[in-house]
Design a protein around this motif. Structure first.
Motif, PDB file in Angstrom:
ATOM      1  N   VAL A   1       0.856  -1.192   0.000  1.00 54.09           N
ATOM      2  CA  VAL A   1       0.000   0.000   0.000  1.00 54.09           C
ATOM      3  C   VAL A   1       0.892   1.244   0.000  1.00 54.09           C
ATOM      4  O   VAL A   1       0.716   2.169  -0.797  1.00 54.09           O
TER       5      VAL A   1
ATOM      6  N   GLN B   1       1.653   4.180  -2.974  1.00 53.49           N
ATOM      7  CA  GLN B   1       1.429   5.621  -2.763  1.00 53.49           C
ATOM      8  C   GLN B   1       2.702   6.407  -3.113  1.00 53.49           C
ATOM      9  O   GLN B   1       2.639   7.439  -3.791  1.00 53.49           O
TER      10      GLN B   1
ATOM     11  N   ASN C   1      -3.985   7.346   4.363  1.00 56.89           N
ATOM     12  CA  ASN C   1      -5.352   6.839   4.132  1.00 56.89           C
ATOM     13  C   ASN C   1      -6.312   7.989   3.835  1.00 56.89           C
ATOM     14  O   ASN C   1      -5.926   9.160   3.830  1.00 56.89           O
TER      15      ASN C   1
ATOM     16  N   GLN D   1      -6.164   6.101   0.860  1.00 56.15           N
ATOM     17  CA  GLN D   1      -6.363   4.655   0.924  1.00 56.15           C
ATOM     18  C   GLN D   1      -7.759   4.357   1.439  1.00 56.15           C
ATOM     19  O   GLN D   1      -8.183   4.986   2.410  1.00 56.15           O
TER      20      GLN D   1
ATOM     21  N   SER E   1      -6.496   6.899  -4.512  1.00 52.92           N
ATOM     22  CA  SER E   1      -6.739   6.200  -3.256  1.00 52.92           C
ATOM     23  C   SER E   1      -6.434   4.734  -3.508  1.00 52.92           C
ATOM     24  O   SER E   1      -6.676   4.237  -4.599  1.00 52.92           O
ATOM     25  N   ILE E   2      -5.873   4.076  -2.509  1.00 53.17           N
ATOM     26  CA  ILE E   2      -5.654   2.636  -2.654  1.00 53.17           C
ATOM     27  C   ILE E   2      -6.993   1.930  -2.453  1.00 53.17           C
ATOM     28  O   ILE E   2      -7.712   2.224  -1.496  1.00 53.17           O
TER      29      ILE E   2
ATOM     30  N   LYS F   1      -8.869  -1.320  -1.454  1.00 58.30           N
ATOM     31  CA  LYS F   1      -8.745  -2.622  -0.804  1.00 58.30           C
ATOM     32  C   LYS F   1     -10.157  -3.206  -0.758  1.00 58.30           C
ATOM     33  O   LYS F   1     -10.981  -2.767   0.053  1.00 58.30           O
TER      34      LYS F   1
ATOM     35  N   PHE G   1      -4.278   0.692  -6.998  1.00 57.99           N
ATOM     36  CA  PHE G   1      -4.625   2.101  -6.817  1.00 57.99           C
ATOM     37  C   PHE G   1      -5.756   2.501  -7.747  1.00 57.99           C
ATOM     38  O   PHE G   1      -5.880   2.011  -8.859  1.00 57.99           O
TER      39      PHE G   1
END
Ligand code: BGC
Length: 364
Positions: A148, A152, A250, A275, A293-294, A296, A342
């Motif tokens: 992660v 970024q 995040n 994130q 933004s990541i 998940k 991402f």
């Protein structure tokens, strides 16, 4: 026939869960959804808070998938309060949970209660966040936290074209709560990419704040990030100096940084990372206020965790893909690391809408 009976039971149990949930929330002051489910055994699911969108999704996905697999589920949220989480776990133990799935608030505060779990043969899966210094933890299910951070960092490196552009560029950094082991992995991964450029003078951190303790954000709170950014802007950028990028570990911290920039900053808008793909942040991405933004996918993490629960209940080994990275102080915890990707304004439709994670309307 058996299946039909089971689904009738599940529906009744779900309805019961809503009622129980209301009762618990009123009596303990904590956020709770109560317990309900199937017949394959009882699983306690302890989540940190309902304040952040992602934990609501995690909890809902876990509950839904565990119930579908036939388990009773006791899902609890602890309002980011450590004592509340400890007492919720104690209740899960005394009410007969066989497996505990725990996203800890503070990775170091569960040793005593988990020693009780271990004594009673209850298995523990650390969910998303590693639980530290407890030998009661059997497995760890998470996204690759280091990755992660590197994603970024790489995003900032590539967008600023750090290998070719003359620079120097101004960078500021925000990471998460010091009690969350993940924060160190996120920040460490990002810094492994960005630090060489800082050392070479291509990236300049005008605030001078780059050490983990200086850039940490208590509780991952939007307000804390916002007030730190207010101070950074007034001390270093109030004269219109441009900030080229803000590394935020995040979305809740990215939101604080964005709020502060909107109120106090006059130069060209910086690159901002994040994130979780929270709705507010995806909206900001679409509006050009956050760069990435990541993503998940909590559905994937939930399904991996359900596989772990299933294996434990059946007395077999759970699927893991990492047995060297996550030492919780008592030894390496066998882990399953899901892969983060991402999202940005170019690919969010495919990642978030086409996959059914959000509807188009939710992002309007
Ligand atoms: C999670 C992040 C989340 C943060 C704040 C971390 O442990 O991995 O997805 O944004 O906690 O809740």
């Amino acid at each position: 026939m058996k299946k039909k009976l089971l689904s009738v039971f599940l529906c009744a149990a779900m309805a019961a869960s809503l009622l129980v949930g209301c009762g618990n929330a009123a009596s303990t002051g904590s956020e709770s959804t109560g317990s309900a489910g199937g017949s394959g055994g009882k699983v306690g699911v302890a989540m940190p808070t309902k304040d952040l969108q992602r934990w609501n999704q995690d909890g809902a996905n876990m509950e839904q998938q565990l119930k579908a697999a036939g388990y009773d589920v006791d899902l609890q949220y602890a309002s980011n309060d450590i004592a509340t989480q400890v007492s919720q776990i104690e209740n899960m133990i005394s009410s007969g949970a066989q497996v505990l799935v725990i996203a800890s608030i503070d990775g170091d505060s569960l040793g005593t209660v988990l020693a009780q779990a271990k004594e009673q043969g209850i298995k523990v899966i650390a969910y998303d966040r590693l639980i530290m210094n407890s030998d009661a933890v059997t497995y760890y299910a998470t996204f690759d936290n280091y990755m992660v951070g590197t994603k970024q960092g790489e995003y900032i490196r590539d967008q600023l074209d750090l290998d070719n552009a003359a620079g120097p560029f101004n960078l500021e950094c925000f990471t998460g709560d010091p009690g969350d082991n993940n924060a160190r992995f996120f920040y460490g991964g990002a810094m492994d990419v960005l630090k060489p450029y800082i050392d070479a003078g291509k990236l300049v951190v005008k605030s001078g704040q780059v050490e983990f303790d200086q850039v940490a954000t208590a509780n991952w709170s939007t307000e804390n990030a916002q007030s730190r950014m207010d101070a950074i802007i007034s001390a270093n950028y109030a004269d219109g100096t441009k900030i080229d990028a803000v590394l935020c570990s995040n979305d809740s911290t990215a939101l604080g940084v964005t709020n502060s920039l909107e109120a106090n900053y006059t130069a060209e808008w910086p690159i901002i990372t994040g994130q979780d793909c929270d709705v507010a942040n995806v909206k900001n991405m679409i509006a050009g206020k956050q760069s990435m933004s990541i993503f998940k996918d909590t559905r994937t993490l939930a399904s991996k965790t359900v596989e772990m629960v299933d294996a434990i209940m059946k007395g077999s080994d759970a699927p893991v893909n990492d047995t060297k990275t996550y030492d919780n102080g008592t030894g390496i915890i066998p882990s399953y690391l899901c892969e983060p990707v991402f999202a940005d304004a170019n690919n969010y439709k495919q990642l978030l809408i086409d996959s059914g994670y959000y509807t188009e309307d939710q992002l309007k």
